[in-house]
Motif scaffolding. Structure first.
Motif, PDB file in Angstrom:
ATOM      1  N   THR A 134       0.868  -1.261  -0.163  1.00  0.00           N
ATOM      2  CA  THR A 134      -0.034   0.000   0.055  1.00  0.00           C
ATOM      3  C   THR A 134       0.854   1.183  -0.011  1.00  0.00           C
ATOM      4  OG1 THR A 134      -0.094  -0.032   2.346  1.00  0.00           O
ATOM      5  CG2 THR A 134      -1.682  -1.335   1.222  1.00  0.00           C
ATOM      6  N   ALA A 135       0.019   2.225   0.036  1.00  0.00           N
ATOM      7  CA  ALA A 135       0.824   3.676   0.110  1.00  0.00           C
ATOM      8  C   ALA A 135       1.820   4.000   1.145  1.00  0.00           C
ATOM      9  CB  ALA A 135      -0.070   4.859   0.088  1.00  0.00           C
ATOM     10  N   ASN A 136       1.353   3.429   2.340  1.00  0.00           N
ATOM     11  CA  ASN A 136       2.116   3.777   3.832  1.00  0.00           C
ATOM     12  C   ASN A 136       1.641   2.829   4.606  1.00  0.00           C
ATOM     13  OD1 ASN A 136       2.687   5.336   6.179  1.00  0.00           O
ATOM     14  ND2 ASN A 136       3.342   6.650   4.541  1.00  0.00           N
ATOM     15  N   VAL A 137       2.752   2.487   5.673  1.00  0.00           N
ATOM     16  CA  VAL A 137       2.302   1.453   6.627  1.00  0.00           C
ATOM     17  C   VAL A 137       2.354   2.303   7.970  1.00  0.00           C
ATOM     18  CG1 VAL A 137       3.540  -0.307   5.320  1.00  0.00           C
ATOM     19  CG2 VAL A 137       4.805   1.111   7.155  1.00  0.00           C
ATOM     20  N   SER A 138       1.958   3.471   8.034  1.00  0.00           N
ATOM     21  CA  SER A 138       1.905   4.162   9.355  1.00  0.00           C
ATOM     22  C   SER A 138       0.786   3.901  10.218  1.00  0.00           C
ATOM     23  CB  SER A 138       2.012   5.795   8.969  1.00  0.00           C
ATOM     24  OG  SER A 138       3.075   6.231   8.553  1.00  0.00           O
ATOM     25  N   LEU A 139      -0.328   3.300   9.775  1.00  0.00           N
ATOM     26  CA  LEU A 139      -1.184   2.914  10.733  1.00  0.00           C
ATOM     27  C   LEU A 139      -0.900   2.046  11.863  1.00  0.00           C
ATOM     28  CD1 LEU A 139      -4.101   1.939   8.122  1.00  0.00           C
ATOM     29  CD2 LEU A 139      -4.322   3.735   9.935  1.00  0.00           C
ATOM     30  N   TYR A 140       0.062   1.241  11.861  1.00  0.00           N
ATOM     31  CA  TYR A 140       0.510   0.357  12.734  1.00  0.00           C
ATOM     32  C   TYR A 140       1.025   1.367  13.928  1.00  0.00           C
ATOM     33  CZ  TYR A 140       2.780  -3.762  15.135  1.00  0.00           C
ATOM     34  OH  TYR A 140       3.123  -4.726  16.117  1.00  0.00           O
ATOM     35  N   ARG A 141       1.746   2.126  13.478  1.00  0.00           N
ATOM     36  CA  ARG A 141       2.217   3.167  14.646  1.00  0.00           C
ATOM     37  C   ARG A 141       1.420   4.008  15.455  1.00  0.00           C
ATOM     38  NH1 ARG A 141       5.217   7.557  12.827  1.00  0.00           N
ATOM     39  NH2 ARG A 141       6.694   7.215  14.657  1.00  0.00           N
ATOM     40  N   LEU A 142       0.028   3.790  15.154  1.00  0.00           N
ATOM     41  CA  LEU A 142      -1.072   4.460  15.968  1.00  0.00           C
ATOM     42  C   LEU A 142      -1.290   3.802  17.296  1.00  0.00           C
ATOM     43  CD1 LEU A 142      -3.488   5.601  13.256  1.00  0.00           C
ATOM     44  CD2 LEU A 142      -2.244   6.960  14.832  1.00  0.00           C
ATOM     45  N   LEU A 143      -0.787   2.407  17.432  1.00  0.00           N
ATOM     46  CA  LEU A 143      -0.952   1.725  18.450  1.00  0.00           C
ATOM     47  C   LEU A 143      -0.209   2.172  19.567  1.00  0.00           C
ATOM     48  CD1 LEU A 143      -0.607  -1.877  16.902  1.00  0.00           C
ATOM     49  CD2 LEU A 143      -2.693  -0.991  18.079  1.00  0.00           C
ATOM     50  N   ALA A 144       1.093   2.910  19.349  1.00  0.00           N
ATOM     51  CA  ALA A 144       1.867   3.600  20.545  1.00  0.00           C
ATOM     52  C   ALA A 144       2.194   5.095  20.319  1.00  0.00           C
ATOM     53  CB  ALA A 144       3.230   2.845  19.950  1.00  0.00           C
ATOM     54  N   SER A 145       1.712   5.319  19.442  1.00  0.00           N
ATOM     55  CA  SER A 145       1.999   7.062  19.073  1.00  0.00           C
ATOM     56  C   SER A 145       0.600   7.821  18.825  1.00  0.00           C
ATOM     57  CB  SER A 145       2.956   7.293  18.223  1.00  0.00           C
ATOM     58  OG  SER A 145       3.990   6.638  18.196  1.00  0.00           O
ATOM     59  N   THR A 146       0.528   9.253  19.216  1.00  0.00           N
ATOM     60  CA  THR A 146      -0.666   9.824  18.739  1.00  0.00           C
ATOM     61  C   THR A 146      -0.962  10.109  17.523  1.00  0.00           C
ATOM     62  OG1 THR A 146       0.657  12.081  18.835  1.00  0.00           O
ATOM     63  CG2 THR A 146       0.115  11.085  21.175  1.00  0.00           C
ATOM     64  N   VAL A 147      -1.924  10.564  17.220  1.00  0.00           N
ATOM     65  CA  VAL A 147      -2.344  10.939  15.548  1.00  0.00           C
ATOM     66  C   VAL A 147      -1.422  12.190  15.192  1.00  0.00           C
ATOM     67  CG1 VAL A 147      -3.893  11.933  14.199  1.00  0.00           C
ATOM     68  CG2 VAL A 147      -4.644  10.335  15.959  1.00  0.00           C
ATOM     69  N   ASP A 148      -1.094  13.163  16.150  1.00  0.00           N
ATOM     70  CA  ASP A 148      -0.378  14.243  15.586  1.00  0.00           C
ATOM     71  C   ASP A 148       1.098  13.656  15.161  1.00  0.00           C
ATOM     72  OD1 ASP A 148      -2.310  16.123  15.804  1.00  0.00           O
ATOM     73  OD2 ASP A 148      -1.544  16.829  17.925  1.00  0.00           O
ATOM     74  N   VAL A 149       1.853  12.820  16.058  1.00  0.00           N
ATOM     75  CA  VAL A 149       3.022  12.358  15.626  1.00  0.00           C
ATOM     76  C   VAL A 149       3.156  11.328  14.536  1.00  0.00           C
ATOM     77  CG1 VAL A 149       5.128  10.827  16.408  1.00  0.00           C
ATOM     78  CG2 VAL A 149       3.913  12.471  18.113  1.00  0.00           C
ATOM     79  N   VAL A 150       2.218  10.597  14.406  1.00  0.00           N
ATOM     80  CA  VAL A 150       1.982   9.656  13.134  1.00  0.00           C
ATOM     81  C   VAL A 150       1.893  10.394  11.980  1.00  0.00           C
ATOM     82  CG1 VAL A 150       1.062   7.549  12.154  1.00  0.00           C
ATOM     83  CG2 VAL A 150       1.502   7.574  14.591  1.00  0.00           C
ATOM     84  N   ALA A 151       0.852  11.357  12.158  1.00  0.00           N
ATOM     85  CA  ALA A 151       0.537  12.045  10.752  1.00  0.00           C
ATOM     86  C   ALA A 151       1.677  13.093  10.573  1.00  0.00           C
ATOM     87  CB  ALA A 151      -0.792  13.029  11.005  1.00  0.00           C
ATOM     88  N   GLY A 152       2.562  13.621  11.276  1.00  0.00           N
ATOM     89  CA  GLY A 152       3.728  14.235  11.063  1.00  0.00           C
ATOM     90  C   GLY A 152       4.845  13.698  10.454  1.00  0.00           C
ATOM     91  N   GLU A 153       4.932  12.471  10.659  1.00  0.00           N
ATOM     92  CA  GLU A 153       6.180  11.533  10.353  1.00  0.00           C
ATOM     93  C   GLU A 153       5.691  10.614   9.124  1.00  0.00           C
ATOM     94  OE1 GLU A 153       7.426   9.683  13.685  1.00  0.00           O
ATOM     95  OE2 GLU A 153       8.541  11.492  14.452  1.00  0.00           O
ATOM     96  N   HIS A 154       4.351  10.855   8.761  1.00  0.00           N
ATOM     97  CA  HIS A 154       3.678  10.070   7.502  1.00  0.00           C
ATOM     98  C   HIS A 154       4.660   9.785   6.501  1.00  0.00           C
ATOM     99  CE1 HIS A 154       1.072   9.239   4.383  1.00  0.00           C
ATOM    100  NE2 HIS A 154       0.520   8.333   5.089  1.00  0.00           N
ATOM    101  N   GLY A 155       5.604  10.827   5.931  1.00  0.00           N
ATOM    102  CA  GLY A 155       6.271  10.535   4.873  1.00  0.00           C
ATOM    103  C   GLY A 155       7.569   9.490   5.086  1.00  0.00           C
ATOM    104  N   ASP A 156       7.770   9.035   6.179  1.00  0.00           N
ATOM    105  CA  ASP A 156       8.955   8.353   6.537  1.00  0.00           C
ATOM    106  C   ASP A 156       8.574   6.865   6.544  1.00  0.00           C
ATOM    107  OD1 ASP A 156      10.626  10.584   6.810  1.00  0.00           O
ATOM    108  OD2 ASP A 156      10.163  10.635   9.020  1.00  0.00           O
ATOM    109  N   TYR A 157       7.451   6.463   6.148  1.00  0.00           N
ATOM    110  CA  TYR A 157       7.016   5.177   6.116  1.00  0.00           C
ATOM    111  C   TYR A 157       6.146   4.645   5.156  1.00  0.00           C
ATOM    112  CZ  TYR A 157       8.567   5.604  11.105  1.00  0.00           C
ATOM    113  OH  TYR A 157       9.173   5.718  12.171  1.00  0.00           O
ATOM    114  N   ALA A 158       6.828   5.214   3.908  1.00  0.00           N
ATOM    115  CA  ALA A 158       5.871   4.783   2.788  1.00  0.00           C
ATOM    116  C   ALA A 158       5.942   3.279   2.488  1.00  0.00           C
ATOM    117  CB  ALA A 158       6.774   5.506   1.564  1.00  0.00           C
ATOM    118  N   GLY A 159       4.802   2.576   1.784  1.00  0.00           N
ATOM    119  CA  GLY A 159       4.954   1.192   1.447  1.00  0.00           C
ATOM    120  C   GLY A 159       5.493   1.282   0.117  1.00  0.00           C
ATOM    121  N   LEU A 160       5.078   0.020  -0.471  1.00  0.00           N
ATOM    122  CA  LEU A 160       5.670  -0.294  -2.182  1.00  0.00           C
ATOM    123  C   LEU A 160       4.804   0.573  -2.901  1.00  0.00           C
ATOM    124  CD1 LEU A 160       6.113  -3.955  -1.651  1.00  0.00           C
ATOM    125  CD2 LEU A 160       7.902  -2.379  -1.982  1.00  0.00           C
ATOM    126  N   GLY A 161       3.703   1.031  -2.643  1.00  0.00           N
ATOM    127  CA  GLY A 161       2.853   1.921  -3.521  1.00  0.00           C
ATOM    128  C   GLY A 161       2.231   1.440  -4.699  1.00  0.00           C
TER     129      GLY A 161
END
Length: 230
Positions: A134-161
């Motif tokens: 998929t486009a990104n795997v950041s969703l998993y990070r929501l288990l341990a981080s806030t929406v603000d943090v995960v959304a802010g670092e979204h570009g660092d967790y791209a998937g194969l797209g």
């Protein structure tokens, strides 16, 4: 934004196949024929080795007698990874999607996966494995981080797209508080979130078409809607 347009795409993303049987996905495997060779790819060597005998039995029940372990962690075989084209299909297991992403990149498998999908051969993936395409795997990070943090670092967790959305598996098992975070997160990211209940799947086909099996939900700009079964 359901998927990118690819004339050869033949990609099946599931929540937990084959742990929960899905007729449409089983039919894809059976359609390969009795002599098919399928690569079974887990994110970690140790857990993969433990699970592989049960996987062989499960896939045998689906008509696949030749299931081959493919290590991308402790003991990757460069020759095997360079010749993915000798397989009739690939299966990526569930598991931590961040670890999966790291080992796909570290093993040099990313381009091989893209080429395999683009060739029109069958790829089936579950849970954390499915998230890789998929486009990104950041969703998993929501288990341990806030929406603000995960959304802010979204570009660092791209998937194969290879598809243009993010994937959320196991929707029916998730805590409502976490689902609320996902809904708020969907307001902050540039693509849809597609959520699958266990037993559900999205089957991407040639010509940009896709169909769904089981219960599939989309989160877009903070709005949750059901996707009709096709």
């Amino acid at each position: 934004m359901m998927q990118r347009q690819d004339q050869q795409l033949r990609l099946v993303l599931t929540s937990n196949f084959p742990s929960t049987s899905t007729d449409a996905v089983s039919a894809c495997l059976r359609g390969l024929g009795t002599d098919a060779l399928v690569a079974w790819i887990p994110p970690l060597t140790s857990k993969g080795r433990e699970r592989f005998p049960a996987a062989q039995q499960s896939f045998r029940s689906l008509g696949v007698s030749a299931l081959e372990f493919c290590d991308i962690d402790e003991e990757p075989d460069e020759r095997q990874l360079a010749r993915l084209d000798r397989y009739d299909a690939l299966y990526l297991t569930g598991g931590d999607p961040l670890v999966f992403r790291r080992n796909i990149e570290r093993s040099g498998m990313a381009e091989g996966l893209r080429a395999f999908v683009s060739s029109g051969r069958l790829v089936i993936a579950a849970s954390g494995g499915a998230m890789q395409f998929t486009a990104n795997v950041s969703l998993y990070r929501l288990l341990a981080s806030t929406v603000d943090v995960v959304a802010g670092e979204h570009g660092d967790y791209a998937g194969l797209g290879l598809v243009g959305y993010e994937l959320l598996p196991h929707l029916n098992t998730l805590d409502p508080v976490f689902v609320d975070k996902v809904q708020r997160y969907s307001e902050r990211v540039p693509c849809d979130i597609v959520a699958l209940e266990d037993g559900a799947a999205i089957l991407h086909e040639s010509g940009g078409r896709f169909r769904t099996a089981g219960r599939v939900v989309r989160f877009r700009a903070g709005i949750r809607t059901a996707i009709e079964i096709a």
